[in-house]
Design an enzyme around this catalytic site. Structure first.
Site, short mmCIF file in Angstrom:
data_model
loop_
_atom_site.label_atom_id
_atom_site.label_comp_id
_atom_site.label_asym_id
_atom_site.label_seq_id
_atom_site.Cartn_x
_atom_site.Cartn_y
_atom_site.Cartn_z
N ASP A 188 0.83 -1.18 -0.03
CA ASP A 188 -0.13 -0.09 -0.02
C ASP A 188 0.99 1.25 -0.07
OD1 ASP A 188 -2.45 1.32 0.15
OD2 ASP A 188 -2.19 1.54 2.39
N THR B 293 -3.75 5.97 -3.70
CA THR B 293 -2.39 6.56 -3.15
C THR B 293 -1.42 6.64 -3.85
OG1 THR B 293 -2.18 4.78 -1.67
CG2 THR B 293 -3.63 6.40 -0.89
N THR B 294 -0.94 5.32 -4.41
CA THR B 294 0.22 5.05 -5.16
C THR B 294 -0.01 6.05 -6.43
OG1 THR B 294 0.24 2.89 -4.27
CG2 THR B 294 1.67 3.48 -5.88
N ASP C 151 -9.34 -0.30 2.55
CA ASP C 151 -9.43 0.29 1.20
C ASP C 151 -10.73 -0.12 0.60
OD1 ASP C 151 -6.79 0.86 0.96
OD2 ASP C 151 -6.21 -0.42 -0.61
#
Ligand code: ADP
Ligand code: MG
Length: 523
Positions: A58, A91-92, A379
């Protein structure tokens, strides 16, 4: 005082040099997490100062755990954290997009385009994306929602886990959703138990706390109860070490005890007067009052954590009081039911009330397993909440980013000024997602990108992307690789925001740090 003196203790980088360093910092940051993107992304093993380990893929977890000192890198991490807060996913992607935007901006700076012009062009491109992205979306339904959640969990855990997590998340959010209204995620509580299988995880309507009533003789189930929440306890005051009791005549101690008992009795009377049938205290409940509470038919819980009292307060619309004597009718809350249930072999307290929401009980063999499942829920709940609020979905696997890039290239051609170059650069930056996905899948990134672009053009469809499970260019909706519109849009907005603010910096002043070596005694 001149500028020179003020800046005496700082190292200063200005103009292009500052921008170059800042862009490098952002690229380094995204370099650290790009290998985690997508279903074929690899995991990172994080080890903290105390040697504790965490395996995760994550992006935001990696970045928030890493010790990053560079202020610009911190700004990018901030964008990723914000994405985590708002959308819970993507987020990545946010970090990768931001750094690619900056990399492309830097190339334009080298060609002599002023950062301010690039910033303006980026802003124009962003506006265009926000306007057009809706047209690329499709309306979701239950089947597609489930697929979107499974897509969001790709790369996290095994398939059967994804199924369980997505189903339970959909069920939990379904319990708290109120047609089209904003979903209050805090109404979903997650508790975890170790020692059994993940398959035994469940969702329970209401607020579930791993607590049991103080004695079995108290009622097991209460309906339509009046609830009092106390930030203290019902117990004798304990003598603190610096408290002195001067016993001068015999009987003083006894009368002191009597007074204390009277105080407890007064508290119990107060509960009776307020018609309380459920009470939860943060601290203890004296054994002496147990019987009296039982006689009154009260269900009592002690040592309830403050955070749980807060949840109860919200659920039952009760005000937490400091002590029983200060309680009024207004502080009393209401519940529809308050029952003690055995879940997974352990006794739990289940409260059903107007605002009590739902509780997910995660079961797993060990703390590590439960922890990873918990992050999966984090998530998936984010994705599900997004979808219940806005059910529009977008094709994943890079398809939407490529479609937007194609659209931006056409838009750029209509702009006669230098911003045209920035809009093109911005579009190119969006394509980074396909490249990185493909790279992580062991494919040729350039080839994949070109194939996706040409397939979208020749088929005149925005849905074509790369499916990493087959390695083919496919219609992502047919393949079930889809994601909520809100997440993609927020990732793009967040990345744009971060890159524009970094482009604006042309002066970096570092305070010279005076690192002192501590003197050890005896030296
Ligand atoms: P993020 O932190 O940005 O959400 P993830 O590691 O979750 O990063 O990866 C999300 C990306 O993976 C999305 O762009 C999504 O479309 C893509 N993706 C998910 N499943 C597949 C798949 N089967 N094939 C290709 N891409 C996929
Ligand atoms: Mg994700």
């Amino acid at each position: 005082m001149g500028e020179k003196e003020i800046l005496e203790d700082t190292t200063r980088t200005t103009g292009r040099e500052a921008l170059k360093k800042n862009v490098q910092a952002a690229i380094a940051l995204s370099g650290a997490i790009r290998s985690t993107l997508g279903p074929k992304g690899l995991d990172k093993l994080l080890i903290d100062d105390d040697g504790r380990t965490l395996v995760t893929n994550d992006g935001v977890t990696v970045l928030e755990t890493a010790k990053v000192e560079h202020p610009v890198a911190k700004m990018v991490i901030g964008a990723s954290s914000l994405q985590d807060k708002i959308a819970k996913d993507g987020t990545t992607s946010t970090v990768i997009l931001a750094s690619e935007m900056l990399r492309n901006a830097w190339e334009l700076v080298v060609q002599g385009i002023h950062p301010a012009v690039i910033g303006r062009g980026f802003r124009m491109a962003e506006q265009k994306v926000i306007k057009e992205i809706d047209n690329l979306s499709l309306e979701g339904n239950e089947k597609l929602f489930k697929k979107a959640v499974v897509s969001a969990l790709s790369g996290k855990g095994h398939d059967s886990l994804k199924d369980i997590v997505s189903e339970l998340s959909l069920k939990a959010v379904g319990m708290i959703s109120n047609d089209g209204q904003k979903i209050d995620r805090s109404k979903i509580k997650i508790i975890s138990q170790t020692g059994s299988s993940i398959k035994e995880s469940e969702v329970v309507q209401g607020l579930v706390l791993a607590k049991k009533r103080i004695t079995q003789s108290m009622p097991k189930n209460i309906e339509n109860g009046s609830v009092l929440l106390v930030d203290g306890g019902i117990e004798h005051r304990s003598f603190s070490s610096d408290m002195k009791l001067n016993v001068s005549t015999p009987g003083v101690l006894e009368s002191f005890r009597i007074k204390e008992r009277e105080m407890l009795t007064r508290q119990v009377d107060k509960l009776k007067q307020l018609g309380i049938n459920v009470i939860a205290c943060k601290e203890g409940i004296d054994d002496g009052v147990k019987t009296e509470l039982t006689k009154l038919g009260i269900q009592a819980f002690r040592r309830v954590a403050r955070s749980d009292l807060d949840l109860l307060s919200k659920s039952c619309n009760a005000t937490i009081v400091h002590d029983i004597m200060s309680a009024t009718e207004e502080s009393v809350g209401q519940c529809l039911s308050s029952s003690n249930k055995t879940l997974g072999g352990l006794e739990h307290w289940v409260v059903g009330a107007a605002g009590s929401g739902a509780t997910i009980i995660i079961r797993g063999s060990t703390i590590d397993v439960v922890g990873e499942v918990e992050r999966c829920f984090d998530d998936s709940l984010g994705v599900v909440c997004q979808m219940f609020e806005d059910g529009r979905l977008l094709p994943g696997g890079g398809a939407t980013y490529v479609a937007l890039a194609r659209l931006l290239r056409r838009y750029a051609e209509t702009i006669p000024d230098r911003e045209q170059l920035a809009i093109e650069a911005y579009g190119d930056a969006l394509e980074v997602i396909v490249r990185v996905l493909s790279e992580n899948g062991g494919l040729d990134p350039i080839q994949s990108l070109l194939s996706v672009v040409s397939k979208q053009t020749t088929e005149d469809s925005n849905r074509f992307g790369i499916n990493l499970y087959t390695g083919d260019i496919e219609d992502m909706v047919d393949s079930g690789v889809i994601e909520p519109l809100g997440i993609v849009r927020q990732a793009i907005i967040g990345a744009t925001e971060a890159s524009i603010s970094i482009l604006r910096i042309d002066d970096v002043l570092w305070a010279k740090q005076d690192i002192q070596i501590p003197e050890l005694p005896g030296n």
